[in-house]
Motif scaffolding. Structure first.
Motif, PDB file in Angstrom:
ATOM      1  N   PRO A 136       0.688  -1.251  -0.326  1.00  0.00           N
ATOM      2  CA  PRO A 136       0.053   0.152  -0.085  1.00  0.00           C
ATOM      3  C   PRO A 136       0.979   1.087   0.043  1.00  0.00           C
ATOM      4  O   PRO A 136       2.014   1.260   0.196  1.00  0.00           O
ATOM      5  N   PHE A 137       0.318   2.284  -0.922  1.00  0.00           N
ATOM      6  CA  PHE A 137       0.861   3.659  -0.138  1.00  0.00           C
ATOM      7  C   PHE A 137      -0.503   5.329  -0.556  1.00  0.00           C
ATOM      8  O   PHE A 137      -1.219   3.916  -0.681  1.00  0.00           O
ATOM      9  N   VAL A 138      -0.216   5.636  -0.085  1.00  0.00           N
ATOM     10  CA  VAL A 138      -1.733   6.582   0.215  1.00  0.00           C
ATOM     11  C   VAL A 138      -0.789   7.999  -0.230  1.00  0.00           C
ATOM     12  O   VAL A 138       0.282   8.866  -0.353  1.00  0.00           O
ATOM     13  N   THR A 139      -1.493   8.676  -1.251  1.00  0.00           N
ATOM     14  CA  THR A 139      -1.939   9.696  -1.685  1.00  0.00           C
ATOM     15  C   THR A 139      -3.056  10.428  -1.733  1.00  0.00           C
ATOM     16  O   THR A 139      -3.926  10.388  -0.118  1.00  0.00           O
ATOM     17  N   LEU A 140      -2.642  12.192  -0.675  1.00  0.00           N
ATOM     18  CA  LEU A 140      -3.725  13.833  -0.876  1.00  0.00           C
ATOM     19  C   LEU A 140      -3.774  13.621  -1.945  1.00  0.00           C
ATOM     20  O   LEU A 140      -3.142  14.450  -2.454  1.00  0.00           O
ATOM     21  N   TRP A 141      -5.510  13.896  -1.399  1.00  0.00           N
ATOM     22  CA  TRP A 141      -6.336  15.118  -2.118  1.00  0.00           C
ATOM     23  C   TRP A 141      -5.639  16.389  -1.935  1.00  0.00           C
ATOM     24  O   TRP A 141      -5.348  16.879  -2.737  1.00  0.00           O
ATOM     25  N   ALA A 142      -5.036  16.589  -0.859  1.00  0.00           N
ATOM     26  CA  ALA A 142      -4.731  17.941  -0.525  1.00  0.00           C
ATOM     27  C   ALA A 142      -3.658  17.814  -1.362  1.00  0.00           C
ATOM     28  O   ALA A 142      -2.820  19.485  -1.939  1.00  0.00           O
ATOM     29  N   ASP A 143      -2.879  17.152  -1.563  1.00  0.00           N
ATOM     30  CA  ASP A 143      -1.224  16.974  -2.298  1.00  0.00           C
ATOM     31  C   ASP A 143      -0.763  16.118  -3.534  1.00  0.00           C
ATOM     32  O   ASP A 143       0.119  14.997  -2.740  1.00  0.00           O
ATOM     33  N   GLU A 144      -1.573  15.629  -4.175  1.00  0.00           N
ATOM     34  CA  GLU A 144      -1.110  14.638  -5.033  1.00  0.00           C
ATOM     35  C   GLU A 144      -0.221  13.872  -5.070  1.00  0.00           C
ATOM     36  O   GLU A 144       0.519  12.705  -5.747  1.00  0.00           O
ATOM     37  N   GLN A 145       0.750  14.609  -5.207  1.00  0.00           N
ATOM     38  CA  GLN A 145       2.753  14.906  -5.686  1.00  0.00           C
ATOM     39  C   GLN A 145       3.185  14.030  -4.604  1.00  0.00           C
ATOM     40  O   GLN A 145       3.875  12.667  -4.602  1.00  0.00           O
ATOM     41  N   LEU A 146       2.413  13.426  -3.524  1.00  0.00           N
ATOM     42  CA  LEU A 146       3.188  12.824  -2.119  1.00  0.00           C
ATOM     43  C   LEU A 146       2.613  11.806  -2.200  1.00  0.00           C
ATOM     44  O   LEU A 146       1.923  11.136  -1.781  1.00  0.00           O
ATOM     45  N   ARG A 147       3.491  11.013  -2.193  1.00  0.00           N
ATOM     46  CA  ARG A 147       3.283   9.036  -2.302  1.00  0.00           C
ATOM     47  C   ARG A 147       3.777   8.567  -0.960  1.00  0.00           C
ATOM     48  O   ARG A 147       5.239   8.530  -0.722  1.00  0.00           O
ATOM     49  N   ILE A 148       3.169   8.324   0.360  1.00  0.00           N
ATOM     50  CA  ILE A 148       3.534   8.153   1.127  1.00  0.00           C
ATOM     51  C   ILE A 148       3.511   6.444   1.221  1.00  0.00           C
ATOM     52  O   ILE A 148       2.142   6.356   1.990  1.00  0.00           O
ATOM     53  N   PRO A 149       4.631   6.129   1.892  1.00  0.00           N
ATOM     54  CA  PRO A 149       4.230   4.389   1.706  1.00  0.00           C
ATOM     55  C   PRO A 149       3.789   4.120   3.242  1.00  0.00           C
ATOM     56  O   PRO A 149       3.496   4.907   4.128  1.00  0.00           O
TER      57      PRO A 149
END
Length: 195
Positions: A136-149
């Protein structure tokens, strides 16, 4: 949070007084038992009178034990007037207000321990067997460029009765270097990608 301790202070003083009274009764019962023992030897009182005195001493000792337990309970309840968190964290919501009357066990705030953030999603039952094998990884609607493992932390064993989906909680990894105030905050809308 601090609760008004007046009633608990009164209970504490009452329990302390009960203990002192019970201890005084033990001293009296012990002295009476010694006197009756001497009188039984001289046959001035019956054996049943002595047995009653011995029983009264045992009852008085038991009352001291009970009074000590009530005092411990009163001390614990007085200590509960100071509500403190057991670790650092973040207050998410405050339900209590100054002057509000609360009952034992009533929540006064919602607290998130530590600085670990997580994303919560609802999974359909068709994905339950696969979720453990996926990365899994997470992206935020506020910052779609940020990919968080992320890492699966908890998967509910019971389906939600309305949606018939299962809650899955993913811990966001590597968020130490990301500022909570700039990029991440509690309550953001996120997308959990499972590949």
């Amino acid at each position: 949070f601090r609760l008004d301790p007046v009633d608990y202070d009164l209970q504490l003083r009452l329990a302390d007084a009960e203990l002192a009274s019970a201890e005084a009764m033990v001293l009296q019962a012990k002295a009476e038992e010694v006197r009756l023992r001497e009188l039984v030897r001289s046959r001035s009182v019956s054996q049943s009178d002595y047995d009653a005195g011995l029983s009264a001493k045992d009852v008085a000792i038991a009352r001291v034990d009970a009074a000590k337990k009530r005092l411990d309970l009163a001390k614990n309840q007085r200590d509960y007037c100071e509500l403190t968190a057991d670790s650092d964290g973040l207050v998410l919501a405050v339900q209590g207000e100054a002057g509000q009357v609360v009952t034992a066990g009533q929540p006064v705030l919602t607290f998130m321990q530590g600085n670990e953030l997580e994303a919560v999603i609802s999974l359909p039952e068709t994905q339950l067997s696969k979720v453990h094998e996926m990365t899994p990884f997470v992206t935020l609607w506020a910052d779609e460029q940020l990919r968080i493992p992320a890492k699966l932390r908890e998967l509910s064993p019971v389906a939600d009765p309305l949606t018939r989906t299962f809650d899955a909680r993913f811990t966001l990894l590597g968020t130490d270097g990301i500022s909570l105030t700039n990029s991440l905050s509690v309550g953001l809308t996120a997308t959990v990608h499972l590949s």
